[in-house]
Enzyme design. Structure first.
Site, PDB file in Angstrom:
ATOM      1  CG  ASP A   9      66.003 -46.642   9.407  1.00 59.45           C
ATOM      2  OD1 ASP A   9      65.659 -47.198   8.357  1.00 59.45           O
ATOM      3  OD2 ASP A   9      65.273 -46.575  10.430  1.00 59.45           O
ATOM      4  CG  ASP A  11      59.701 -46.010   7.187  1.00 59.30           C
ATOM      5  OD1 ASP A  11      59.007 -44.988   7.070  1.00 59.30           O
ATOM      6  OD2 ASP A  11      59.922 -46.804   6.250  1.00 59.30           O
TER       7      ASP A  11
HETATM    8  C1  XBP Z   1      60.881 -49.913   7.787  1.00 58.65           C
HETATM    9  C2  XBP Z   1      60.069 -50.911   7.124  1.00 58.65           C
HETATM   10  C3  XBP Z   1      59.278 -50.526   5.983  1.00 58.65           C
HETATM   11  C4  XBP Z   1      57.957 -49.837   6.284  1.00 58.65           C
HETATM   12  C5  XBP Z   1      57.023 -50.104   5.163  1.00 58.65           C
HETATM   13  O1  XBP Z   1      62.015 -49.708   6.974  1.00 58.65           O
HETATM   14  O2  XBP Z   1      60.122 -52.062   7.453  1.00 58.65           O
HETATM   15  O3  XBP Z   1      59.016 -51.726   5.359  1.00 58.65           O
HETATM   16  O4  XBP Z   1      57.375 -50.347   7.458  1.00 58.65           O
HETATM   17  O5  XBP Z   1      57.542 -49.624   3.979  1.00 58.65           O
HETATM   18  P1  XBP Z   1      63.322 -48.914   7.457  1.00 58.65           P
HETATM   19  P2  XBP Z   1      57.187 -50.310   2.580  1.00 58.65           P
HETATM   20  O6  XBP Z   1      63.374 -48.922   8.969  1.00 58.65           O
HETATM   21  O7  XBP Z   1      64.456 -49.661   6.833  1.00 58.65           O
HETATM   22  O8  XBP Z   1      63.220 -47.522   6.898  1.00 58.65           O
HETATM   23  O9  XBP Z   1      55.748 -50.704   2.609  1.00 58.65           O
HETATM   24  O10 XBP Z   1      57.485 -49.243   1.559  1.00 58.65           O
HETATM   25  O11 XBP Z   1      58.077 -51.512   2.419  1.00 58.65           O
END
Ligand code: XBP
Length: 253
Positions: A9, A11
């Protein structure tokens, strides 16, 4: 059987990026003359909704329903979110984002040992590229053979869609892959696709329900900074390496 691919993953798992996302959302709101401001407490609540556009839509529905009457609401949200992406990538380029403990070490080891690497995230390709540019560099990003991002995940986590797409591209069964995630939604998404998941809890996911994960750790650990076990395995603090992953994987199979 040995795992063939490790799926990361982005973020919260590679780096604590959510604070920068939050900052970028708030800057985009100010630039659009909106009175919205998401503090940490509010953002923790909003993170239950994966994906920036979906998060804004959810916020409007719950907290500012007068905005829901806008003409072309979806397009307006998409424009606001595009501005947020520009601000977020700018913040990444200008600031100093650090990878979480053990991330670089494990990626390099997995690559050197010939195991395949992939990404499954709900954020956009632009944000993934900006994060790698600010940390490991473009060459390391090219080691990731398959990248499932917002562009593929029309249904965001906890839906398994992005993981199912990654499996299809890798041409591997779920039982030959392992995922590393940091949230409840991520665990649901990966395990919904049949993939065993290791959780490294992040700042915003503390206290979430990670049931279904193989183990929950504080992070991947470094020799001088061992991980702490939060649930699932009976280990002494240490570091996650390929041998560790293979041993956990074998005990799942
Ligand atoms: C984490 C998320 C993302 C970010 C915002 O995604 O929910 O939406 O918070 O990114 P993951 P965007 O854990 O799957 O990496 O604004 O680009 O959607």
């Amino acid at each position: 059987m040995k795992p063939q691919a490790l799926i990361f993953d982005i973020d919260g798992t590679l780096a604590e990026t959510e604070e920068l996302h939050r900052k970028a959302f708030n800057l985009a709101f100010t630039n659009a003359d909106l009175k919205w401001s998401w503090n940490r407490e509010k953002y923790r609540e909003l993170l239950a909704v994966a994906g920036g556009k979906e998060r804004i839509h959810h916020f409007i529905t719950e907290d500012d329903p007068t905005q829901a009457g806008r003409e072309n609401l979806a397009e307006w949200i998409a424009g606001l979110h595009k501005a947020k992406t520009g601000l977020y990538t700018g913040l990444l380029a200008a600031g100093r984002i650090e990878l979480r403990p053990g991330v670089e070490r494990l990626i390099r080891e997995v690559h050197e040992q010939g195991m395949r690497l992939a990404i499954a995230t709900t954020t956009s390709m632009a944000n993934i590229t900006a994060l790698f540019d600010a940390t490991l560099g473009h060459e390391v990003l090219s080691w990731f053979e398959v990248i499932g991002a917002a562009e593929q995940a029309t249904r965001k986590k906890p839906d398994p869609l992005v993981y199912l797409w990654v499996l299809e591209q890798l041409d591997l069964p779920a039982t030959e892959c392992l995922a590393i995630e940091d949230t409840h939604n991520g665990v649901q998404s990966a395990s919904g696709a049949g993939i065993a998941v290791l959780v490294t809890q992040s700042y915003y996911s503390e206290g979430e329900d990670f049931s279904g994960a193989v183990a929950v750790l504080s992070d991947l650990g470094e020799p001088h900074q061992p991980y702490q076990v939060l649930a699932g395995v009976d280990d002494t603090p240490g570091q996650v390496d390929l041998q560790w992953l293979q041993a956990r994987f074998a005990s799942q199979g």
